[in-house]
Write a protein that holds these residues in place. Sequence first.
Motif, PDB file in Angstrom:
ATOM      1  N   VAL A  83      26.881  32.047  -3.478  1.00 40.69           N
ATOM      2  CA  VAL A  83      26.972  30.915  -3.962  1.00 40.69           C
ATOM      3  C   VAL A  83      25.830  30.174  -3.990  1.00 40.69           C
ATOM      4  O   VAL A  83      25.546  29.390  -4.955  1.00 40.69           O
ATOM      5  CB  VAL A  83      28.354  30.171  -3.381  1.00 40.69           C
ATOM      6  N   SER A  84      25.266  29.869  -2.774  1.00 39.22           N
ATOM      7  CA  SER A  84      24.030  29.149  -2.631  1.00 39.22           C
ATOM      8  C   SER A  84      22.892  29.500  -3.441  1.00 39.22           C
ATOM      9  O   SER A  84      22.186  28.607  -3.856  1.00 39.22           O
ATOM     10  CB  SER A  84      23.564  28.871  -1.168  1.00 39.22           C
ATOM     11  N   ARG A  85      22.772  30.754  -3.578  1.00 43.18           N
ATOM     12  CA  ARG A  85      21.810  31.268  -4.275  1.00 43.18           C
ATOM     13  C   ARG A  85      21.653  31.135  -5.735  1.00 43.18           C
ATOM     14  O   ARG A  85      20.724  30.810  -6.170  1.00 43.18           O
ATOM     15  CB  ARG A  85      21.447  32.792  -3.876  1.00 43.18           C
ATOM     16  N   ILE A  86      22.974  31.139  -6.211  1.00 42.45           N
ATOM     17  CA  ILE A  86      23.033  30.866  -7.598  1.00 42.45           C
ATOM     18  C   ILE A  86      22.651  29.564  -7.939  1.00 42.45           C
ATOM     19  O   ILE A  86      22.416  29.277  -9.083  1.00 42.45           O
ATOM     20  CB  ILE A  86      24.677  31.303  -8.056  1.00 42.45           C
ATOM     21  N   ARG A  87      23.212  28.690  -7.150  1.00 42.58           N
ATOM     22  CA  ARG A  87      23.044  27.069  -7.184  1.00 42.58           C
ATOM     23  C   ARG A  87      21.706  26.878  -7.278  1.00 42.58           C
ATOM     24  O   ARG A  87      20.882  25.718  -7.836  1.00 42.58           O
ATOM     25  CB  ARG A  87      23.748  26.320  -6.297  1.00 42.58           C
ATOM     26  N   LYS A  88      20.532  27.431  -6.398  1.00 40.86           N
ATOM     27  CA  LYS A  88      19.183  27.353  -6.461  1.00 40.86           C
ATOM     28  C   LYS A  88      19.001  25.964  -5.715  1.00 40.86           C
ATOM     29  O   LYS A  88      17.693  25.640  -6.008  1.00 40.86           O
ATOM     30  CB  LYS A  88      18.697  27.569  -7.710  1.00 40.86           C
ATOM     31  N   LYS A  89      19.657  25.383  -5.292  1.00 39.29           N
ATOM     32  CA  LYS A  89      19.409  24.327  -4.425  1.00 39.29           C
ATOM     33  C   LYS A  89      20.453  23.941  -3.322  1.00 39.29           C
ATOM     34  O   LYS A  89      21.506  24.659  -3.080  1.00 39.29           O
ATOM     35  CB  LYS A  89      19.474  23.027  -5.482  1.00 39.29           C
ATOM     36  N   GLY A  90      20.129  22.841  -2.612  1.00 36.39           N
ATOM     37  CA  GLY A  90      21.102  22.599  -1.519  1.00 36.39           C
ATOM     38  C   GLY A  90      20.902  23.442  -0.081  1.00 36.39           C
ATOM     39  O   GLY A  90      19.897  23.762   0.151  1.00 36.39           O
ATOM     40  N   LEU A  91      21.854  23.784   0.055  1.00 35.84           N
ATOM     41  CA  LEU A  91      22.200  24.887   1.404  1.00 35.84           C
ATOM     42  C   LEU A  91      21.368  26.174   1.222  1.00 35.84           C
ATOM     43  O   LEU A  91      21.420  26.916   0.252  1.00 35.84           O
ATOM     44  CB  LEU A  91      23.617  24.953   1.900  1.00 35.84           C
ATOM     45  N   ASP A  92      20.487  26.555   2.558  1.00 36.37           N
ATOM     46  CA  ASP A  92      19.718  27.681   2.313  1.00 36.37           C
ATOM     47  C   ASP A  92      20.857  28.821   2.257  1.00 36.37           C
ATOM     48  O   ASP A  92      21.873  28.941   2.921  1.00 36.37           O
ATOM     49  CB  ASP A  92      18.860  27.710   3.657  1.00 36.37           C
ATOM     50  N   PRO A  93      20.473  29.727   1.459  1.00 33.97           N
ATOM     51  CA  PRO A  93      21.641  30.953   1.223  1.00 33.97           C
ATOM     52  C   PRO A  93      22.010  31.641   2.616  1.00 33.97           C
ATOM     53  O   PRO A  93      23.217  31.708   3.022  1.00 33.97           O
ATOM     54  CB  PRO A  93      21.042  32.148   0.313  1.00 33.97           C
ATOM     55  N   ALA A  94      21.079  31.968   3.474  1.00 36.68           N
ATOM     56  CA  ALA A  94      21.305  32.454   4.909  1.00 36.68           C
ATOM     57  C   ALA A  94      22.365  31.753   5.617  1.00 36.68           C
ATOM     58  O   ALA A  94      23.173  32.077   6.409  1.00 36.68           O
ATOM     59  CB  ALA A  94      19.900  32.964   5.419  1.00 36.68           C
ATOM     60  N   VAL A  95      21.850  30.440   5.774  1.00 40.24           N
ATOM     61  CA  VAL A  95      22.516  29.410   6.535  1.00 40.24           C
ATOM     62  C   VAL A  95      23.814  29.358   6.105  1.00 40.24           C
ATOM     63  O   VAL A  95      24.918  29.179   6.682  1.00 40.24           O
ATOM     64  CB  VAL A  95      21.904  28.094   6.634  1.00 40.24           C
ATOM     65  N   SER A  96      24.066  29.281   4.642  1.00 39.77           N
ATOM     66  CA  SER A  96      25.421  29.293   3.807  1.00 39.77           C
ATOM     67  C   SER A  96      26.295  30.275   4.299  1.00 39.77           C
ATOM     68  O   SER A  96      27.778  30.223   4.767  1.00 39.77           O
ATOM     69  CB  SER A  96      25.248  28.965   2.659  1.00 39.77           C
ATOM     70  N   GLY A  97      26.008  31.556   4.411  1.00 44.29           N
ATOM     71  CA  GLY A  97      26.403  32.650   4.785  1.00 44.29           C
ATOM     72  C   GLY A  97      27.107  32.447   6.360  1.00 44.29           C
ATOM     73  O   GLY A  97      28.099  32.990   6.461  1.00 44.29           O
ATOM     74  N   LEU A  98      25.972  32.123   6.992  1.00 45.14           N
ATOM     75  CA  LEU A  98      26.536  31.783   8.660  1.00 45.14           C
ATOM     76  C   LEU A  98      27.781  30.603   8.585  1.00 45.14           C
ATOM     77  O   LEU A  98      28.757  30.950   9.425  1.00 45.14           O
ATOM     78  CB  LEU A  98      25.652  31.165   9.291  1.00 45.14           C
TER      79      LEU A  98
END
Length: 309
Positions: A83-98
């Motif tokens: 979800v974070s990777r698709i948005r390409k801004k905001g929360l780092d994808p790996a951090v979002s996963g955690l």
Amino acid sequence: MSLGIVLLFPFFTYIGIGFVAQRYLDKSEAALVWMDSFVFYIAMPALLFQTIIRAGHPTGEILVLLAATSAVTASLFLVSASVSRIRKKGLDPAVSGLVGAYSNIGYMGPILSVQIFGNDAGLPAAMIFCSEIVVVLTLWTVTTAGRVMSIRGIGVEIVKAVGHPFVLTVVIALIFVTADLSLATPIDATLTGLQNAAAPCALFSLGVTLGRQRRLDFTLDITASILMKLVLHPVLVGVGLWPLLAHQPIWLGTAILIASLPPAANVYVLASGAGRGARQAASGVMYGTIVSVVTVPLVIMFLMQKLVI
């Protein structure tokens, strides 16, 4: 609801005391290093060891439990990161996963599970903890690698995760249980004392860590990840395991309870160490912990009503 609040009150109070202490005393980060080392290398291993040897022998059904909980954790990590990777801004994808998948099982899981369900909950809680560590740390490493890792590279990261002090402690404890070994009374008393220090020290440290964050974010990514962690995670674990482990209510309840816990403090530790999204990680841990004051008691109330223990 009131039972859940009563059981959780000390946990969140320890966090609050640490938060207030940091804001008013404003000690340096170095002052916390020895406490974190004590918790990580001594108190928590003592807690896990004592919990497992008192819980008794594992059965084959533990594999069903671990397979289901690990699959849900891995799925939520990947979905939240995507979800974070698709948005390409905001929360780092790996951090979002955690934030969306990594439960605060190390500081709260075994203690809270045993407090609610008794000593028999110690074994499944410890085993879930081990599988979660291996799954989460492996996914974190693969996601932050910045390149496609080989099968060998992934295997190396899994071996590193298995070398985690908590995982090694669980392995040693299981050897003790399998061999029917017992501890001498002085050693048992010492480990019990260290075990009792684990929760207050760990949660106080978490509060201090949160108190050190002067600027916190509250973005759509963080909100979505917190909802996945506190709502979707326990629902998916419950749906997946209820048909399989309804005859093991303590194990079932432990798995759902652990899934309902807020994001782990290690989310911030990993993000800070990697130099990516530390402030967002701290925000996810803090806001997730605050919201869990409401959601976790609701889960406990549901489990106490639905499970015959």
